[in-house]
Design a protein around this motif. Structure first.
Motif, mmCIF file in Angstrom:
data_model
loop_
_atom_site.group_PDB
_atom_site.id
_atom_site.type_symbol
_atom_site.label_atom_id
_atom_site.label_comp_id
_atom_site.label_asym_id
_atom_site.label_seq_id
_atom_site.Cartn_x
_atom_site.Cartn_y
_atom_site.Cartn_z
ATOM 1 N N PRO A 122 0.819 -1.208 0.000
ATOM 2 C CA PRO A 122 0.000 0.000 0.000
ATOM 3 C C PRO A 122 0.859 1.266 0.000
ATOM 4 C CG PRO A 122 -0.791 -1.565 1.629
ATOM 5 C CD PRO A 122 0.542 -2.070 1.166
ATOM 6 N N GLY A 173 -8.747 3.867 1.077
ATOM 7 C CA GLY A 173 -8.600 3.225 -0.218
ATOM 8 C C GLY A 173 -9.162 4.041 -1.355
ATOM 9 N N THR A 197 -3.879 6.454 -4.769
ATOM 10 C CA THR A 197 -3.678 5.445 -3.732
ATOM 11 C C THR A 197 -3.603 4.048 -4.348
ATOM 12 O OG1 THR A 197 -6.049 5.136 -3.328
ATOM 13 C CG2 THR A 197 -4.896 6.790 -1.994
ATOM 14 N N ALA A 199 -4.058 0.752 -2.513
ATOM 15 C CA ALA A 199 -4.395 0.133 -1.232
ATOM 16 C C ALA A 199 -4.287 -1.379 -1.344
ATOM 17 C CB ALA A 199 -5.807 0.532 -0.808
ATOM 18 N N SER A 200 -4.292 -2.038 -0.193
ATOM 19 C CA SER A 200 -4.334 -3.498 -0.197
ATOM 20 C C SER A 200 -5.625 -3.953 -0.862
ATOM 21 C CB SER A 200 -4.266 -4.024 1.241
ATOM 22 O OG SER A 200 -5.306 -3.452 2.021
ATOM 23 N N ARG A 265 -14.616 -2.381 2.620
ATOM 24 C CA ARG A 265 -14.555 -2.862 1.237
ATOM 25 C C ARG A 265 -14.781 -4.370 1.151
ATOM 26 N NH1 ARG A 265 -9.001 -1.855 -0.699
ATOM 27 N NH2 ARG A 265 -8.468 -2.425 1.427
ATOM 28 N N THR A 373 -11.649 1.648 -4.935
ATOM 29 C CA THR A 373 -11.378 0.386 -4.269
ATOM 30 C C THR A 373 -12.594 -0.292 -3.703
ATOM 31 O OG1 THR A 373 -10.927 1.636 -2.300
ATOM 32 C CG2 THR A 373 -9.058 1.017 -3.600
#
Length: 393
Positions: A122, A173, A197, A199-200, A265, A373
Motif C-alpha cells: 500500500p 482506499g 492510492t 491500497a491493499s 470494502r 477500491t
C-alpha cells in the motif's frame, strides 16, 4: 499514474525522462476516473490510456511537445464534439488533463513509490494539479504505516498537511482530489492535490465449499479481490478444490469471521444455505462494517433464514442489509453464470448502480467514480435487487 506503474518503474530505474499525462478532473460521463494516466518516453514509446482511445492522439502530441520543449506543465480539457473529425470524447463528458515532464533522476522518491505498487504494498502519491506554476506537478510519496514521506509539494508545512491528507485517503482506499492550504497558518499556499492510492486488495469471503464457490472465487480473483473460501468440513475445504482462492480455511464460518480482519470494502457471500452455519455467520456479518453481505438460497430458504435471524436477536435495520436471494436476476443456472450474477450485484452495490440494462435508462452511462477500491464515500441509496433463483431448497 499507478495504472501504468510497471512501465514507469522500469523507466525510472533507467533514469529515462518521460512525459506524464494525468486525468485530474472528470465531469459528466467520462470513460476513466481521475488518476488514470498515459506516458510517453523520449523515444516516443507510449503506455496507458486516459479516454479509451478518443483523445489519445492529441494527448500524445502534447506529451511529445512537453518533452521537446522541456517547459512548464500544460493543461488541456477535452469534451464532447459533434464534429466527427474533431478531437473530443464520444461519451459526452469532459476530462481535465495535466501533462508534465518527469526527470526520474530528480525525483528518486517516485522509484520507491512505484516499487511499492509493483510489489503490491500500500502506498499513496500526492500530485499537485492546481496551484502556483512552480509547484504544479510536484509529488509526495507517502508509504503506509511509517509516518514518513519523501519528495515535496512546496515547503515543510505544506508537505505535512498533504501527507496527512494522503494517509487519510490511503486508509479509505480512495484516489481523489483534495484542497489544502490557503490560510495564514500551517499552509498559506492554496493547492489542489490529486492523491493516488494503491491500497491493499479488498477481501471477498466465501463461506461454503460448494461448486458455486469455485466459480465465485475465480470471478473474485478476476475483479481484484483477495479471496478466502471457508467451510467447517475439512474434506471439502481443500486447496485442490479451490485453486483460485488466496486461502482456503477449514473452520466454522462464524468462528473464522470473528478472528479475521474486515473493512468497509469487504464482501461476504454465504453459499451454504444451511441454517446451522448461516444463522451465527450472518448474525455476526450483519453487525460488522463490511461493504456487502449476501446469502444464497431460494425465497423459501430466505424467509426461514430471516425468521431464524430475528429469533437470534438480529434487528430489522441489520436484516435490511442482507442481499438474499443473492445476485442479480440474470437467469443464471450454472456455477459460472451464478458467479457473474453475484459479482454483478456486488459491483452494482459498490457504485450504486440499478442493475437495469443501459438500454432502459437515460442519462450518463458512466456515473461519477466515487472510489477506486470498492466503497462509496457516502451511504448507498436503498434499492432492491432482483434475486436470482439459483437453488430451490
Amino acid at each position: 499514474m499507478l495504472n501504468i506503474a510497471d512501465t514507469l518503474y522500469d523507466w525510472c530505474r533507467e533514469a529515462r525522462p518521460f512525459a506524464l499525462a494525468t486525468v485530474v478532473d472528470v465531469s459528466g460521463s467520462a470513460p476513466l476516473p481521475p488518476g488514470t494516466a498515459l506516458a510517453v518516453d523520449t523515444d516516443g514509446h507510449m503506455v496507458g490510456s486516459i479516454s479509451g482511445g478518443c483523445v489519445e492522439g492529441a494527448v500524445y502530441e502534447l506529451c511529445v511537445q512537453v518533452l521537446r520543449d522541456g517547459g512548464k506543465p500544460t493543461r488541456a480539457r477535452f469534451g464532447y464534439s459533434d464534429d466527427a473529425f474533431a478531437v473530443g470524447l464520444t461519451c459526452g463528458g469532459e476530462i481535465d488533463v495535466l501533462v508534465q515532464r518527469v526527470e526520474p533522476a530528480a525525483e528518486p522518491h517516485l522509484i520507491d513509490a512505484l516499487d511499492a505498487v509493483v510489489g503490491g504494498r500500500p502506498v499513496a502519491v500526492a500530485q499537485v494539479v492546481d496551484g502556483p506554476d512552480d509547484l504544479l506537478g510536484r509529488t509526495l510519496h507517502v508509504p503506509e504505516g511509517t509516518g514518513a514521506h519523501r519528495g515535496t509539494v512546496g515547503d515543510t508545512n505544506a508537505d505535512q498537511v498533504v501527507a496527512a491528507q494522503a494517509r487519510a485517503q490511503l486508509r479509505a482506499g480512495r484516489t481523489r482530489r483534495v484542497e489544502v492550504g490557503g490560510d495564514a497558518g500551517t499552509c498559506p499556499e492554496r493547492l489542489s492535490v490529486l492523491v493516488h492510492t494503491h491500497a491493499s486488495r479488498p477481501r471477498l469471503l466465501i463461506f461454503g465449499a460448494v461448486d458455486f464457490a469455485d466459480a465465485l472465487s475465480r470471478a473474485g480473483q478476476f475483479l481484484g479481490y483477495r479471496v478466502t473460501v471457508c467451510d467447517a468440513r475439512p474434506v471439502f475445504a481443500t486447496r485442490a478444490r479451490f485453486p483460485h482462492a488466496d486461502e482456503v480455511v477449514a473452520d466454522w464460518p462464524h468462528r473464522y469471521l470473528e478472528r479475521t480482519e474486515v473493512d468497509g470494502r469487504t464482501a461476504i457471500c454465504a453459499l451454504t444455505h444451511d441454517a446451522k452455519f448461516d444463522v451465527p455467520l450472518l448474525g455476526l456479518a450483519l453487525s460488522l462494517p463490511v461493504g456487502y453481505v449476501g446469502a444464497m438460497g431460494s425465497r423459501r430458504t430466505h424467509e426461514h433464514r430471516q425468521q431464524f435471524l430475528r429469533e437470534a436477536g438480529v434487528p430489522e435495520d441489520r436484516l435490511a442489509r442482507l442481499r438474499s436471494p443473492i445476485g442479480l436476476d440474470l437467469g443464471a443456472h450454472t456455477p459460472e453464470e451464478t458467479a457473474i450474477s453475484i459479482t454483478a450485484e456486488i459491483v452494482a452495490h459498490i457504485h450504486q448502480g440499478t442493475g437495469l440494462p443501459l438500454s432502459q435508462r437515460t442519462g450518463p452511462i458512466h456515473q461519477p467514480v466515487r472510489t477506486t477500491t470498492g466503497l462509496p464515500e457516502e451511504e448507498p441509496q436503498t434499492w432492491t435487487p432482483y434475486g436470482a433463483p439459483h437453488l430451490e431448497d
